[in-house]
Structure formats: C-alpha cells, structure tokens
Design an enzyme around this catalytic site. Structure first.
Site, PDB file in Angstrom:
ATOM      1  N   ASP A 114     -16.200-104.663 -49.321  1.00  0.00           N
ATOM      2  CA  ASP A 114     -15.026-104.209 -48.558  1.00  0.00           C
ATOM      3  C   ASP A 114     -15.089-102.697 -48.403  1.00  0.00           C
ATOM      4  O   ASP A 114     -15.507-102.001 -49.327  1.00  0.00           O
ATOM      5  CB  ASP A 114     -13.737-104.612 -49.305  1.00  0.00           C
ATOM      6  N   ASN A 115     -14.678-102.185 -47.257  1.00  0.00           N
ATOM      7  CA  ASN A 115     -14.634-100.721 -47.089  1.00  0.00           C
ATOM      8  C   ASN A 115     -13.216-100.178 -47.269  1.00  0.00           C
ATOM      9  O   ASN A 115     -12.981 -98.988 -47.072  1.00  0.00           O
ATOM     10  CB  ASN A 115     -15.207-100.293 -45.727  1.00  0.00           C
ATOM     11  N   LEU A 116     -12.286-101.055 -47.630  1.00  0.00           N
ATOM     12  CA  LEU A 116     -10.890-100.689 -47.934  1.00  0.00           C
ATOM     13  C   LEU A 116     -10.158-100.084 -46.735  1.00  0.00           C
ATOM     14  O   LEU A 116      -9.137 -99.415 -46.897  1.00  0.00           O
ATOM     15  CB  LEU A 116     -10.824 -99.736 -49.143  1.00  0.00           C
ATOM     16  N   ASP A 157     -19.270-100.134 -45.768  1.00  0.00           N
ATOM     17  CA  ASP A 157     -19.004-100.644 -44.416  1.00  0.00           C
ATOM     18  C   ASP A 157     -20.207-101.450 -43.942  1.00  0.00           C
ATOM     19  O   ASP A 157     -21.319-100.930 -43.875  1.00  0.00           O
ATOM     20  CB  ASP A 157     -18.760 -99.434 -43.501  1.00  0.00           C
ATOM     21  N   THR A 227     -11.062-117.532 -34.860  1.00  0.00           N
ATOM     22  CA  THR A 227      -9.623-117.684 -34.635  1.00  0.00           C
ATOM     23  C   THR A 227      -9.369-118.765 -33.594  1.00  0.00           C
ATOM     24  O   THR A 227     -10.152-118.934 -32.644  1.00  0.00           O
ATOM     25  CB  THR A 227      -8.989-116.353 -34.173  1.00  0.00           C
ATOM     26  N   SER A 262      -6.384-110.863 -26.346  1.00  0.00           N
ATOM     27  CA  SER A 262      -6.251-109.478 -26.835  1.00  0.00           C
ATOM     28  C   SER A 262      -7.664-108.987 -27.111  1.00  0.00           C
ATOM     29  O   SER A 262      -8.599-109.799 -27.233  1.00  0.00           O
ATOM     30  CB  SER A 262      -5.423-109.403 -28.130  1.00  0.00           C
ATOM     31  N   TYR A 264      -8.674-107.885 -29.803  1.00  0.00           N
ATOM     32  CA  TYR A 264      -9.045-108.466 -31.100  1.00  0.00           C
ATOM     33  C   TYR A 264      -9.589-109.887 -30.925  1.00  0.00           C
ATOM     34  O   TYR A 264     -10.684-110.214 -31.379  1.00  0.00           O
ATOM     35  CB  TYR A 264      -7.847-108.485 -32.066  1.00  0.00           C
ATOM     36  N   HIS A 265      -8.797-110.750 -30.254  1.00  0.00           N
ATOM     37  CA  HIS A 265      -9.235-112.142 -30.106  1.00  0.00           C
ATOM     38  C   HIS A 265     -10.570-112.203 -29.359  1.00  0.00           C
ATOM     39  O   HIS A 265     -11.432-113.039 -29.663  1.00  0.00           O
ATOM     40  CB  HIS A 265      -8.157-112.964 -29.383  1.00  0.00           C
ATOM     41  N   LYS A 268     -13.652-111.830 -31.483  1.00  0.00           N
ATOM     42  CA  LYS A 268     -14.073-113.065 -32.169  1.00  0.00           C
ATOM     43  C   LYS A 268     -14.883-113.961 -31.231  1.00  0.00           C
ATOM     44  O   LYS A 268     -15.791-114.663 -31.666  1.00  0.00           O
ATOM     45  CB  LYS A 268     -12.844-113.831 -32.666  1.00  0.00           C
ATOM     46  N   GLN A 291      -9.504-120.181 -37.340  1.00  0.00           N
ATOM     47  CA  GLN A 291      -8.281-120.284 -38.135  1.00  0.00           C
ATOM     48  C   GLN A 291      -7.036-120.015 -37.282  1.00  0.00           C
ATOM     49  O   GLN A 291      -7.057-119.197 -36.363  1.00  0.00           O
ATOM     50  CB  GLN A 291      -8.352-119.284 -39.286  1.00  0.00           C
ATOM     51  N   VAL A 294      -1.835-117.716 -40.434  1.00  0.00           N
ATOM     52  CA  VAL A 294      -1.654-118.020 -41.857  1.00  0.00           C
ATOM     53  C   VAL A 294      -0.276-117.551 -42.327  1.00  0.00           C
ATOM     54  O   VAL A 294       0.199-116.498 -41.904  1.00  0.00           O
ATOM     55  CB  VAL A 294      -2.751-117.318 -42.699  1.00  0.00           C
ATOM     56  N   TYR A 338       9.638-113.517 -29.273  1.00  0.00           N
ATOM     57  CA  TYR A 338       9.144-112.812 -28.084  1.00  0.00           C
ATOM     58  C   TYR A 338       9.243-113.742 -26.874  1.00  0.00           C
ATOM     59  O   TYR A 338       8.710-114.861 -26.877  1.00  0.00           O
ATOM     60  CB  TYR A 338       7.676-112.390 -28.260  1.00  0.00           C
TER      61      TYR A 338
HETATM   62  O1  LIG Z   1       7.892-111.375 -34.329  1.00  0.00           O
HETATM   63  C1  LIG Z   1       7.130-112.122 -33.676  1.00  0.00           C
HETATM   64  C2  LIG Z   1       5.749-112.185 -33.929  1.00  0.00           C
HETATM   65  C3  LIG Z   1       4.984-113.011 -33.141  1.00  0.00           C
HETATM   66  N1  LIG Z   1       5.551-113.762 -32.149  1.00  0.00           N
HETATM   67  C4  LIG Z   1       4.684-114.653 -31.346  1.00  0.00           C
HETATM   68  O2  LIG Z   1       4.060-115.528 -32.260  1.00  0.00           O
HETATM   69  C5  LIG Z   1       2.777-115.902 -31.785  1.00  0.00           C
HETATM   70  C6  LIG Z   1       1.776-115.657 -32.893  1.00  0.00           C
HETATM   71  O3  LIG Z   1       1.702-114.279 -33.134  1.00  0.00           O
HETATM   72  P1  LIG Z   1       1.242-113.701 -34.560  1.00  0.00           P
HETATM   73  O4  LIG Z   1       1.473-112.236 -34.556  1.00  0.00           O
HETATM   74  O5  LIG Z   1       1.843-114.489 -35.655  1.00  0.00           O
HETATM   75  O6  LIG Z   1      -0.315-114.078 -34.582  1.00  0.00           O
HETATM   76  P2  LIG Z   1      -1.539-113.523 -33.723  1.00  0.00           P
HETATM   77  O7  LIG Z   1      -1.273-112.205 -33.113  1.00  0.00           O
HETATM   78  O8  LIG Z   1      -1.986-114.611 -32.803  1.00  0.00           O
HETATM   79  O9  LIG Z   1      -2.662-113.278 -34.815  1.00  0.00           O
HETATM   80  C7  LIG Z   1      -2.667-113.902 -36.099  1.00  0.00           C
HETATM   81  O10 LIG Z   1      -3.091-115.235 -35.990  1.00  0.00           O
HETATM   82  C8  LIG Z   1      -4.413-115.383 -35.383  1.00  0.00           C
HETATM   83  C9  LIG Z   1      -4.661-116.874 -35.298  1.00  0.00           C
HETATM   84  S1  LIG Z   1      -4.229-117.501 -33.715  1.00  0.00           S
HETATM   85  O11 LIG Z   1      -2.843-117.100 -33.413  1.00  0.00           O
HETATM   86  O12 LIG Z   1      -5.126-116.902 -32.754  1.00  0.00           O
HETATM   87  O13 LIG Z   1      -4.356-118.935 -33.769  1.00  0.00           O
HETATM   88  C10 LIG Z   1      -5.419-114.661 -36.267  1.00  0.00           C
HETATM   89  O14 LIG Z   1      -6.694-114.742 -35.661  1.00  0.00           O
HETATM   90  C11 LIG Z   1      -5.020-113.217 -36.439  1.00  0.00           C
HETATM   91  O15 LIG Z   1      -5.915-112.555 -37.303  1.00  0.00           O
HETATM   92  C12 LIG Z   1      -3.610-113.127 -36.992  1.00  0.00           C
HETATM   93  O16 LIG Z   1      -3.190-111.766 -37.099  1.00  0.00           O
HETATM   94  C13 LIG Z   1       2.521-115.080 -30.541  1.00  0.00           C
HETATM   95  O17 LIG Z   1       2.760-115.874 -29.428  1.00  0.00           O
HETATM   96  C14 LIG Z   1       3.560-113.966 -30.615  1.00  0.00           C
HETATM   97  O18 LIG Z   1       3.957-113.495 -29.362  1.00  0.00           O
HETATM   98  C15 LIG Z   1       6.906-113.705 -31.909  1.00  0.00           C
HETATM   99  O19 LIG Z   1       7.426-114.380 -31.020  1.00  0.00           O
HETATM  100  N2  LIG Z   1       7.658-112.881 -32.681  1.00  0.00           N
END
Ligand SMILES: O=c1ccn([C@@H]2O[C@H](COP(=O)(O)OP(=O)(O)O[C@H]3O[C@H](CS(=O)(=O)O)[C@@H](O)[C@H](O)[C@H]3O)[C@@H](O)[C@H]2O)c(=O)[nH]1
Length: 476
Positions: A114-116, A157, A227, A262, A264-265, A268, A291, A294, A338
């Site tokens: 880990d790079n912390l 890293d 993801t 995004s 980020y996504h 992946k 995943q 979580v 949201y």
């Molecule tokens: O206060 C909030 C927070 C989120 N959302 C909504 O909830 C959904 C999920 O958002 P999230 O922030 O819980 O999750 P996400 O940004 O998708 O990312 C998280 O979940 C991903 C799995 S997945 O969502 O792509 O299946 C992982 O890859 C990421 O690392 C992790 O941070 C989104 O539609 C978002 O718009 C709300 O309505 N209100």
C-alpha cells in the site's frame, strides 16, 4: 528497494541510495515520465516530493509477541493444502484491510502492499473516516498480538515497477488481490488532474502487476477488484462478464458491453481489457470481481479490537449510498437521494466481500483464463435504501427525512436492472443479506461516533457536468 515491515520480529527497510519512504521517491520517477501529470497542479505526488528527505537503509528491531501459527488452508472442497502466499495490494483501505485480516485468519500468508495515498486524500480534501483508524503499522502489530499471525507490509506505489519488482521477488505471491486503485467516482470527476491521476494510477498499476506476474510469478493468480459499474445500466439482463450473441446467422460468446459512467469506472473497464488481453497472450490466470456497492463496518476480524477498526466514509466524495444514509440518519441530516432515486445497483455486506475474495483465491482461474464474477448479493434502488433506513431509524427513535438533491452525476434515474450473480454462490458464498439487525447496528455505530461527523462534508460537491481543467481547490 522495497520497504518491508514484518510485525513478527523486525522492521526492515531496504534502500539503495533512495529515500526510505518509497512513495516520496517513486513519485519523482513516475511523475517525470508523464506529461499529463507533470505540472505544478498535480495534487498529491508533488506533496510527497516536498516532504521527504532521503535516508539510508535502516533496520529496527520490534519485539516479537508470539510465534506464527501455521494453519492449513481449507479449500472449498474441504481438502487442506499448503498455506498460500497472498499479496493484498491496497490492504490499508476499506475492503483491503478487512480482506487482509480475513485471509490471515484463514491461514494464508499475507503481505499488504500500500502507498497509503487514501489517507493522504483525506488530508488534502479535509475529510475523515467516521471511525478513528490506527496507523497500518499499529494495526498489524495489534493483529499479531491478538492472533500470533504476521502480516508483512510493503509501503510503496505499484506504479513504480522497480518497487513492485522488489515486493514480488521478496514475497513470492501465489495470489495477488488487487484493491490498490483510486476507487471513488466523484473523486475522479473533481477536475482534470484527478481524472488523469485516477486513470494513470489505476491502469498503469494494474499493467505493472500483470508484467510482474509474467516476469516473476507466472503461476500467480490475479484476483482483481473490478466494478459492476463497468456494465452501466443496459436495458437487458447483465450477464457475468460474457454474453452469447447471434448476429447475421453467426454466434459467438463475447465480452459483455461496457458503458461506464465516470472516469473512475472507465479505468476499471480499461483494466479489464488489459487483463483479458494478457490472459490470452501470456497465459495469465485472472479473476475480475465486478463488485457492487459495499456497505457495513465490521467483519469478524476487524471487530476483535478497536485498533483493528475499519474506516467508514460518509462524505460526498468517498462515502457510498447506504453507509452515507446511516450516518445522515444518525445526525439528523435528511437522506440525500440524487435525482429521482430509481438508480438501481448491486449491493453487498463487507463480510461478503472478504468471503468472495477468499472463494476466488481458493478456486483459482486456469492458466490463460479470464474469469469474471459479479460480486454482489442484492439489488436496491436509492429510494428503496432510503425507505429501509427511514424505517430502521424510526425503530431507534430517529426522525428520518429524505430530500431530493439535484443529481450531480450523469446517470439514468429510472431504468431496468437485472444482473446475474450466481458464480460466487456456486463456489459456496453464503450471503449476509441486508437485514433489520444489520441496519440497526450500522445506525448504532453511526450514533456512537456522531460527534466525529463533519456535516459540511455530507452534501455532494462534485458535478459530472462542471468538471474543468483547472485544479479544484477545496477550501476549509
Ligand atoms: O448520497 C447519495 C450517494 C449516492 N447516491 C446514488 O447512489 C448510487 C450509488 O452511488 P455510490 O456513491 O454509493 O457508489 P458508486 O459511486 O457507484 O461507487 C461505489 O460503488 C462502485 C460499485 S458500482 O456502483 O459500480 O456497482 C464501486 O466500484 C466504487 O468503488 C464505490 O465507490 C448512484 O446512483 C448515486 O447517484 C445517491 O442517490 N445519494
């Protein structure tokens, strides 16, 4: 080159005329090779460079608490086998820390790499975990003192291939679990430097891991955290990695279409392509764990001592939906749905994350196989989550309200969603489904730590549409 901390008996730091804290050093190297990042706005590595002066190699003695216990690893078939050596990259983070402890408890020989930088993001953005967390060194010492089990620690890293080479040669992993990525979608949408950082860090880090496996441990199984967001929200069922299509009379099984939403996504998605290619070209064995979101705080292992406590993010950048809603309910903040709230995703308890990773390691992919598992246990819309938290909060005497927040993201707010998730169950996953008691305990944790909540961090501040090229400064 690599810095190795073994909590068993000594702390050893290898260094050949290089700074002893690897991140400070490697940044100058990886930084200078990247035109995209090599400017004064780069948000983190510049900070490293400013802080650390070179030191000579150093060996510290740390008293051993007890000897290590060699526990045979049980495979899913129940057959005991030699303990495998598992390198957990990103082992100081939310999923990584819980996984490292779980694997150690199960008898695997574990090293954390880990790079912390996750801790640094908090400092830079003025954020903090709801729960107080110990340093990685104290976490590992505490684990050793409680269980007698050692976890090796390599601080550095993985984007620095020299560092990664040393860790591979030193630890000789049989499996690598790769959590070591920038994992927040909002973080990747703050500004251009963070978008670039996210993709550079994630894609190059994974590429380096693939090269390290090819060069030094070709039988090593890569278990990579992908993801569910790679698939987006198509108007058809989501399969596990592949879909069989008949087109103009011909049929083939192809990678399932990717529609990430995004930077980020998308990182992946790029990782998945690189891994799939190297499985084909070099015979790498890999499992991509797609995943879902979580939730949860405790696993059997992190609950053993307060120094082992996991982090718990509730802010608008790193906090995820259900965890955020529990903290919002605890502090009397309306739940932040949201947009229309019909956004549906796969969710899982952190206790199932650690179970799934162990199942993937115990049942490795074959050489050349690129296996994809959808790693979640239940689907919920944001509105459903808000309703569940409202009900659970009511039972605890909390008056929980919900507000509609203009959606800061660009995503479908009402859509079809039906994703398969059978492969991990077939391997033996026993899901912890979201229950009243779990929500109850999450809400109680949030109440216990509510004085640590900074309410200013709750509302979302990052807009998908307003992302610009200028570095965004977060003011206090
Ligand atoms: O206060 C909030 C927070 C989120 N959302 C909504 O909830 C959904 C999920 O958002 P999230 O922030 O819980 O999750 P996400 O940004 O998708 O990312 C998280 O979940 C991903 C799995 S997945 O969502 O792509 O299946 C992982 O890859 C990421 O690392 C992790 O941070 C989104 O539609 C978002 O718009 C709300 O309505 N209100």
């Amino acid at each position: 080159m690599a810095q190795l901390l073994s909590s068993s008996s000594s702390l050893t730091i290898f260094s050949r005329n290089k700074p002893y804290l690897k991140p400070f050093n490697q940044c100058s190297m990886s930084f200078s090779t990247s035109a995209a990042c090599n400017n004064s706005t780069y948000p983190f590595r510049k900070l490293f460079l400013q802080r650390q002066k070179p030191r000579k190699s150093l060996v510290l003695q740390v008293s051993a608490v007890s000897t290590s216990i060699e526990t045979p690893v049980q495979t899913s078939s129940g057959e005991p086998s030699k303990p495998q050596r598992v390198m957990v990259i990103g082992g100081d983070g939310y999923c990584g820390w819980a996984t490292a402890l779980h694997l150690s408890k199960k008898g695997y020989e574990v090293a954390i790499v880990d790079n912390l930088i996750r801790r640094l993001f908090d400092h830079q953005l003025g954020l903090d975990s709801l729960t107080p967390i110990s340093s990685i060194q104290n976490r590992i010492r505490c684990w050793k003192s409680l269980t007698g089990k050692s976890i090796e620690l390599y601080i550095g890293d993985i984007c620095d291939f020299e560092f990664l080479t040393e860790t591979f040669k030193s630890f000789e992993p049989d499996a690598v679990v790769h959590f070591g990525e920038q994992r927040s979608a909002p973080y990747s949408m703050i500004d251009r430097p963070r978008a670039v950082f996210t993709q550079q860090n994630n894609v190059i880090g994974t590429l380096n891991v693939l090269f390290a496996i090819k060069e030094f441990r070709e039988q090593c199984h890569l278990v990579k955290l992908g993801t569910m967001g790679e698939y987006g929200t198509p108007n058809i069922d989501i399969e596990e990695g592949y879909i069989t299509i008949t087109h103009n009379g011909r049929t083939d099984t192809l990678p399932y279409p990717k529609q990430a939403s995004s930077f980020y996504h998308l990182s992946k998605v790029h990782d998945s392509h690189n891994i799939a290619f190297t499985c084909k070209a070099w015979g790498i064995r890999a499992t991509d764990l797609n995943q879902g979101v979580v939730y949860g705080l405790r696993t059997d292992e992190t609950a053993m001592h307060e120094e082992l406590c996991n982090r718990f993010d509730y802010d608008g950048i790193f906090g995820t939906a259900l965890n955020r809603f529990c903290v919002q309910a605890a502090v009397g903040h309306p739940l932040t749905v949201y947009g229309k709230g019909g956004q549906t995703r796969g969710y899982l308890d952190i206790r199932d994350t650690v179970q799934c990773v162990e199942l993937a390691i115990a049942n490795p992919a074959n050489p050349g196989e690129f296996r994809v598992f959808n790693q979640f246990t239940e689907q919920f819309s944001v509105n459903q989550l808000a309703a569940l938290v409202t009900k659970a909060g009511g039972k605890l005497g909390l008056n929980v309200e919900t507000i509609t927040v203009p959606n800061p993201r660009v995503e479908a707010e009402e859509h079809y969603y039906n994703a398969k998730h059978t492969k991990l169950v077939e391997l033996g996953l026993k899901p912890h489904l979201l229950s009243d008691s779990l929500l109850d305990s999450l809400l109680n944790f949030a109440i216990q730590y509510k004085d640590r909540v900074d309410k200013k961090q709750i509302m979302p501040s990052i807009s998908w549409r307003k992302i610009g090229v200028k570095p965004k400064t977060v003011t206090a």
